[in-house]
Scaffold this motif. Structure first.
Motif, PDB file in Angstrom:
ATOM      1  N   ASN A 318     -14.334   2.629  -3.549  1.00  0.00           N
ATOM      2  CA  ASN A 318     -13.346   1.944  -2.703  1.00  0.00           C
ATOM      3  C   ASN A 318     -12.047   1.708  -3.464  1.00  0.00           C
ATOM      4  N   GLN A 319     -12.117   1.682  -4.805  1.00  0.00           N
ATOM      5  CA  GLN A 319     -10.930   1.430  -5.605  1.00  0.00           C
ATOM      6  C   GLN A 319      -9.911   2.558  -5.462  1.00  0.00           C
ATOM      7  N   PHE A 320     -10.363   3.794  -5.522  1.00  0.00           N
ATOM      8  CA  PHE A 320      -9.412   4.886  -5.336  1.00  0.00           C
ATOM      9  C   PHE A 320      -9.057   5.056  -3.873  1.00  0.00           C
ATOM     10  N   GLY A 321     -10.010   4.772  -2.960  1.00  0.00           N
ATOM     11  CA  GLY A 321      -9.755   4.992  -1.542  1.00  0.00           C
ATOM     12  C   GLY A 321      -8.629   4.146  -0.996  1.00  0.00           C
ATOM     13  N   GLN A 322      -8.651   2.840  -1.292  1.00  0.00           N
ATOM     14  CA  GLN A 322      -7.598   1.968  -0.757  1.00  0.00           C
ATOM     15  C   GLN A 322      -6.256   2.241  -1.433  1.00  0.00           C
ATOM     16  N   TRP A 323      -6.283   2.615  -2.713  1.00  0.00           N
ATOM     17  CA  TRP A 323      -5.053   2.951  -3.430  1.00  0.00           C
ATOM     18  C   TRP A 323      -4.453   4.239  -2.873  1.00  0.00           C
ATOM     19  N   TRP A 324      -5.300   5.232  -2.661  1.00  0.00           N
ATOM     20  CA  TRP A 324      -4.845   6.517  -2.123  1.00  0.00           C
ATOM     21  C   TRP A 324      -4.229   6.340  -0.733  1.00  0.00           C
ATOM     22  N   ASP A 325      -4.895   5.578   0.120  1.00  0.00           N
ATOM     23  CA  ASP A 325      -4.383   5.370   1.478  1.00  0.00           C
ATOM     24  C   ASP A 325      -3.030   4.669   1.449  1.00  0.00           C
ATOM     25  N   ALA A 326      -2.887   3.694   0.543  1.00  0.00           N
ATOM     26  CA  ALA A 326      -1.607   2.977   0.444  1.00  0.00           C
ATOM     27  C   ALA A 326      -0.508   3.887  -0.083  1.00  0.00           C
ATOM     28  N   LEU A 327      -0.812   4.715  -1.060  1.00  0.00           N
ATOM     29  CA  LEU A 327       0.175   5.659  -1.576  1.00  0.00           C
ATOM     30  C   LEU A 327       0.584   6.659  -0.500  1.00  0.00           C
ATOM     31  N   ALA A 328      -0.412   7.133   0.272  1.00  0.00           N
ATOM     32  CA  ALA A 328      -0.128   8.105   1.331  1.00  0.00           C
ATOM     33  C   ALA A 328       0.786   7.507   2.387  1.00  0.00           C
ATOM     34  N   ALA A 329       0.521   6.251   2.749  1.00  0.00           N
ATOM     35  CA  ALA A 329       1.319   5.599   3.788  1.00  0.00           C
ATOM     36  C   ALA A 329       2.774   5.440   3.368  1.00  0.00           C
ATOM     37  N   ARG A 330       3.016   5.463   2.067  1.00  0.00           N
ATOM     38  CA  ARG A 330       4.378   5.249   1.555  1.00  0.00           C
ATOM     39  C   ARG A 330       5.001   6.520   0.976  1.00  0.00           C
ATOM     40  N   GLY A 331       4.361   7.655   1.210  1.00  0.00           N
ATOM     41  CA  GLY A 331       4.943   8.930   0.844  1.00  0.00           C
ATOM     42  C   GLY A 331       5.049   9.197  -0.639  1.00  0.00           C
ATOM     43  N   VAL A 332       4.107   8.680  -1.433  1.00  0.00           N
ATOM     44  CA  VAL A 332       4.141   8.883  -2.878  1.00  0.00           C
ATOM     45  C   VAL A 332       3.535  10.247  -3.217  1.00  0.00           C
TER      46      VAL A 332
END
Length: 673
Positions: A318-332
């Motif tokens: 879950n640590q990478f999953g929530q980080w990845w989703d947040a990065l994706a939502a912000r176009g990183v």
């Protein structure tokens, strides 16, 4: 492949690319033996510098904090190794940096390497291969002791301000924005701008990668890329899951473990404050907000290369999953590798490909080489031991969150899983047994057992792929004032997987060595080889999530439950990418305490309420559902489960590694590394 980024970021990078290309051309002209070679485009840095003659030095950087309360600003120790030739020619170079609390207490890598020093205190050994491989290729390697650890001042605060500032201050110093000194207490200044371009790539596994996430979430200038490996994005979610305590659910013991002995003598008050600020109850506090990087993903200016084991039961997926989703939502800009291992570095499960890919990654983002790494597939996924696939975008664009619903079956605790809602009034009941867990439940999925409620699809006619994070919403009626819940997704069917439950968490360390870079007598570039350690299993746990039912109304605050009253809450399951093959079945299991992973509900609690009996939970099936990230969505599920009536493939009860729950992954002090 890293996705396109915000327009402002593209504009800044395009300008930097021109500057980097000019610098690359100059480097080629200086090191190429012929004029013809000097005209060739530079696509890869070469080992043209002497590692034996490299400059090795220590600097202490002022953090601007006084974590130990001694009235002086804390300085963190920075050990540096960099090629001598660029410095002699007046050329500046980029930096690869690993900021860690483990350089003295516990070591880094599969072989537990620590920093070593000569009699004068000068650095001799830098753990891992980064220095051996990259310094001859024109990079500096910088190893930072977090505050309170090894040779640094201050106190480690386990992911808090002091931890992150320890590393940020060094990035600032490399860019001329912070003060560095040649000794721990002296006044002689050390300046990096004479040799550093200011471009930094942070890398590290576990706690080290967590620091990289934290510094990137500040948006510090000069941090061009981060490579977090098995890293934490929210410390709360390392110790708790939706109010339910995981392991020893307080971080203060980690501070004591990694601090130097002299730091522990002066840091008792800091550790006491950590204990008070991060209660075992799981209630959200300001201390957890300080240690949560996910909300600040929008500040990230660096590219991000995530690596994680899908069966990591230490720093869970879950640590990478929530980080990845947040990065994706912000176009990183981002890239990801997902393995079948537990808490393992890619150097030890895919070594040659890892070194080659990391080399190209740093060449592109720190030297500006146009080598195409940013146009490659975004995701590499391990499907079976040492068998990898790629995805242009991850999760795939065809992924849709699809609702599946449990239904009653032929016996209590043995239900169905499909698209059709259960009839109103349909229920399933289980009683929490802290002595059992997900492996025990899955092994008896087709049996009517008291400790779980299981729901299973028909055998699949086609492969069915899950890609991303799932949720399970339950309406549950407890018999007690406290209750913990576990939701687990299981692939029911025989397979050969990496044995993540065994020592090594999916790898076996061999006796022979291979070399990755240049060596000296005090710092070898040769490391023990590894190979996949496999296990034949009858089922595979795909994803899991836990929660305290008392947080049903507020995820940040638990409340006592009223026995006999129904509560609805949604459990968040860890991200995964898994293909359930044709002929297998997909199962959803709902239970109580997941032995070895989740602490049982207490008989008395810091929240001020108590109970003396074991929780029994009744699920309202008509108001219970799972939302799964299925590639192809509902249509894919319908096709996979159509026309598959017939004999079920039931697991024989043989669990992973021939034992019960993989308890070897239960952390002991320092295991976050």
């Amino acid at each position: 492949m890293p996705i396109p980024v915000r327009r402002t970021r593209r504009a800044r990078l395009s300008c930097r690319t021109l500057v980097a290309a000019a610098a690359a051309a100059l480097m080629t002209a200086l090191v190429s033996p012929t004029g013809a070679q000097a005209q060739a485009p530079v696509r890869e840095s070469k080992p043209v510098h002497s590692y034996a003659d490299a400059i090795r030095e220590s600097v202490w950087v002022d953090t601007g904090l006084d974590g130990d309360g001694d009235g002086r600003s804390d300085r963190v120790a920075v050990d540096i190794v960099r090629p001598r030739e660029p410095a002699a020619a007046g050329r500046r170079i980029p930096v690869i940096m690993d900021a860690s609390p483990y350089y003295a207490c516990c070591g880094r890598g599969n072989e537990g390497q620590k920093k070593t020093y000569d009699a004068a205190g000068n650095p001799v050994q830098f753990p891992l291969f980064y220095d051996n491989y990259f310094v001859p290729r024109g990079y500096a390697f910088v190893a930072v002791d977090l505050a309170g650890t090894n040779r640094s001042d201050g106190c480690d605060d386990v992911g808090g301000r002091s931890d992150v500032q320890s590393a940020k201050a060094v990035v600032d110093w490399l860019n001329g924005r912070a003060r560095g000194y040649t000794t721990r207490t002296g006044s002689d200044r050390a300046r990096a701008t004479t040799w550093s371009t200011g471009k930094v790539g942070m890398i590290g596994k576990s706690w080290d990668g967590t620091i990289a996430n934290g510094v990137a979430a500040i948006g510090v200038e000069g941090l061009e890329t981060i490579v977090p490996i098995g890293a934490i994005s929210s410390w709360y979610d390392y110790f708790h899951s939706q109010g339910a305590p995981l392991y020893n659910a307080n971080p203060s013991w980690l501070s004591e473990y990694v601090n130097s002995p002299e730091a522990n003598d002066r840091c008792g008050a800091v550790q006491d404050r950590i204990t008070t600020a991060t209660p075992y109850s799981g209630d959200w506090t300001r201390a957890w907000s300080e240690r949560n990087h996910v909300p600040d993903a929008g500040k990230v200016k660096a590219s991000v290369f995530v690596v994680h084991g899908q069966q990591d039961l230490n720093v869970r997926a879950n640590q990478f999953g929530q980080w990845w989703d947040a990065l994706a939502a912000r176009g990183v800009e981002r890239k990801i590798w997902l393995s079948q291992t537990g808490h393992v570095d890619p150097f030890d499960f895919r070594r040659a490909d890892w070194v080659r890919t990391l080399h190209r990654w740093f060449d592109h983002y720190l030297l500006g080489y146009e080598n195409g790494v940013d146009r490659e597939p975004m995701a590499d996924i391990e499907r079976a031991p040492d068998r990898w696939t790629t995805d242009r975008v991850w999760p795939p664009r065809a992924t849709e969150r699809t609702t599946l619903r449990p239904g009653t079956g032929t016996a209590p605790g043995v239900g169905t899983l499909g698209r059709t809602p259960a009839a109103p009034g349909a229920t399933e009941t289980f009683t929490d047994d802290p002595g059992l867990g997900e492996i025990d439940w899955a092994a008896r999925i087709d049996e009517s057992t008291a400790a779980k409620s299981g729901f299973v699809t028909r055998p699949l006619a086609r492969d069915l792929r899950l890609s991303g994070s799932s949720t399970v919403t339950v309406t549950a009626t407890p018999s007690t004032t406290t209750a913990h819940l576990t939701a687990v997704l299981v692939d029911l069917g025989p397979d050969t997987i990496r044995d993540y439950a065994a020592a090594g968490e999916g790898i076996t360390t061999l006796t022979q060595r291979s070399c990755w870079g240049a060596s000296t007598s005090g710092d070898s570039a040769c490391f023990k080889d590894t190979e996949a350690r496999t296990a034949d299993v009858d089922f595979t746990v795909v994803s899991r999530g836990w929660a305290d039912l008392g947080t049903w109304a507020d995820p940040g605050k638990g409340r006592p439950l009223a026995p006999g009253k129904a509560y609805t809450m949604t459990l968040k399951l860890a991200a995964t990418d898994h293909v359930v093959p044709a002929g297998h079945r997909l199962a959803l299991i709902v239970g109580g305490t997941d032995r070895g992973l989740l602490d049982p509900p207490p008989s008395s609690s810091s929240r001020g309420y108590a109970q003396s009996t074991t929780p029994t939970i009744t699920l309202d099936l008509a108001r219970t559902s799972a939302k799964l990230p299925l590639v192809g969505g509902a249509d894919a599920f319908t096709r996979a489960t159509a026309g598959t009536d017939g004999a079920r493939l039931a697991p024989s009860g043989r669990a992973l590694n021939g034992v019960g729950h993989p308890r070897s992954n239960h952390p002991v002090p320092g295991e976050v590394r």
